[in-house]
Design an enzyme around this catalytic site. Structure first.
Site, PDB file in Angstrom:
ATOM      1  CB  CYS A  61      -1.042  -0.250   1.213  1.00  0.00           C
ATOM      2  SG  CYS A  61      -2.413   0.872   0.698  1.00  0.00           S
ATOM      3  CB  ILE A 118      -7.133  -0.064   4.228  1.00  0.00           C
ATOM      4  CG1 ILE A 118      -7.618  -1.407   4.335  1.00  0.00           C
ATOM      5  CG2 ILE A 118      -7.408   1.185   5.001  1.00  0.00           C
ATOM      6  CD1 ILE A 118      -6.927  -1.947   5.721  1.00  0.00           C
ATOM      7  NE  ARG A 119      -7.709   8.639   2.465  1.00  0.00           N
ATOM      8  CZ  ARG A 119      -6.643   9.597   2.647  1.00  0.00           C
ATOM      9  NH1 ARG A 119      -5.876   9.441   3.325  1.00  0.00           N
ATOM     10  NH2 ARG A 119      -6.944  10.733   2.196  1.00  0.00           N
ATOM     11  CG  HIS A 159      -3.143  -2.971   4.373  1.00  0.00           C
ATOM     12  ND1 HIS A 159      -2.430  -2.482   5.511  1.00  0.00           N
ATOM     13  CD2 HIS A 159      -3.437  -2.089   3.566  1.00  0.00           C
ATOM     14  CE1 HIS A 159      -2.349  -1.347   5.152  1.00  0.00           C
ATOM     15  NE2 HIS A 159      -3.117  -0.718   4.134  1.00  0.00           N
ATOM     16  CD  GLU A 161      -0.599  -5.440   6.939  1.00  0.00           C
ATOM     17  OE1 GLU A 161      -0.609  -5.699   5.689  1.00  0.00           O
ATOM     18  OE2 GLU A 161      -0.935  -4.198   7.175  1.00  0.00           O
TER      19      GLU A 161
HETATM   20  N1  GLN Z   1      -3.641   6.565   1.324  1.00  0.00           N
HETATM   21  C1  GLN Z   1      -2.231   6.199   1.659  1.00  0.00           C
HETATM   22  C2  GLN Z   1      -1.260   7.026   1.348  1.00  0.00           C
HETATM   23  O1  GLN Z   1      -1.440   7.727   0.214  1.00  0.00           O
HETATM   24  C3  GLN Z   1      -2.102   4.640   1.701  1.00  0.00           C
HETATM   25  C4  GLN Z   1      -3.049   3.859   2.614  1.00  0.00           C
HETATM   26  C5  GLN Z   1      -2.477   2.676   3.089  1.00  0.00           C
HETATM   27  O2  GLN Z   1      -1.276   2.410   3.257  1.00  0.00           O
HETATM   28  N2  GLN Z   1      -3.253   1.808   3.233  1.00  0.00           N
HETATM   29  O3  GLN Z   1       0.048   6.891   1.634  1.00  0.00           O
END
Ligand code: GLN
Length: 176
Positions: A61, A118-119, A159, A161
Site C-alpha cells: 500500500c 484500505i484507502r 494489506h 498482513e
Molecule cells: N492513502 C495512503 C497513502 O497515500 C495509503 C493507505 C495505506 O497504506 N493503507 O499513502
C-alpha cells in the site's frame, strides 16, 4: 506475519537500522508522512542506496507508493524511491469509507487470496520488465494491477498482513 513464519525481524526507523538486513518490508500507512520522516532522518537516502545495491523489498500500500517510479496525486514534497517501474495514484478508490475486500487470483497460488484495500492507491502503469502477479477489474472494465514484482522488489496495493493468510509473505521469503 514474518515472526510467525520463523523470520527474525526488527523495526527500521533510522539509517543504522538497515545494517545487516537481508530484506525490508515497507508497510502501509501514510506515504507522504513516511516520506517526510524518512527524509528527515536520512533513512530515505540510505534505503535508496541499499535497494539500489539489491536489497529485496516488499512494499504494501503506502510502501508500494514509496518504492515506485512516479507518484500521481502526491504531496508536492513527497518523494519516492523509483526502484520499481510503476506509476501509482494515491487514494484512487476514494476515502477511507470506500475501502473494500476482494478475492484475488494470484500467479503461483492455487486458490484466491482475499486482499484488504484500505484507502488504497491504484497502479496506473507498469513498465515492460514488471511482472503483474494479480489484478482486479476496474469500474471501466480495464484490468488494474494490484500485485507486481520487478527483480528484487515486490509491491501490492492491499494489506497482506491482515487476516491469517501468510502465502504472500512466504512467497517473499522464498524470493529472498
Ligand atoms: N492513502 C495512503 C497513502 O497515500 C495509503 C493507505 C495505506 O497504506 N493503507 O499513502
Amino acid at each position: 506475519m514474518l515472526t510467525g513464519l520463523g523470520v527474525a525481524t526488527r523495526q527500521v526507523r533510522q539509517p543504522g537500522d538497515l545494517v545487516g538486513l537481508d530484506a525490508v518490508v515497507i508497510p502501509g500507512g501514510e506515504s507522504s508522512t513516511m516520506s517526510l520522516l524518512a527524509e528527515r532522518s536520512g533513512l530515505l537516502d540510505s534505503l535508496a542506496d541499499r535497494l539500489g545495491a539489491g536489497l529485496p523489498a516488499f512494499g504494501t500500500c503506502a510502501g508500494a507508493i514509496l518504492l515506485g517510479r512516479e507518484i500521481l496525486d502526491g504531496r508536492p514534497d513527497q518523494r519516492c524511491l523509483g526502484v520499481i517501474d510503476i506509476a501509482v495514484r494515491r487514494n484512487a478508490y476514494g476515502r477511507q469509507v470506500d475501502s473494500f475486500e476482494e478475492p484475488l487470483t494470484v500467479v503461483g497460488l492455487d486458490s484466491p487470496l482475499v486482499g484488504a484495500f484500505i484507502r488504497a492507491p491504484v497502479i496506473e502503469s507498469v513498465g515492460p520488465t514488471v511482472e503483474v502477479l494479480s489484478e482486479i477489474d476496474a469500474i471501466d472494465g480495464a484490468r488494474q494491477p494490484v500485485l507486481c514484482r520487478e527483480r528484487t522488489i515486490t509491491v501490492c496495493t492491499f494489506h497482506p498482513e491482515l487476516g491469517d493468510d501468510t502465502r504472500l509473505h512466504e512467497m517473499f521469503i522464498e524470493s529472498i
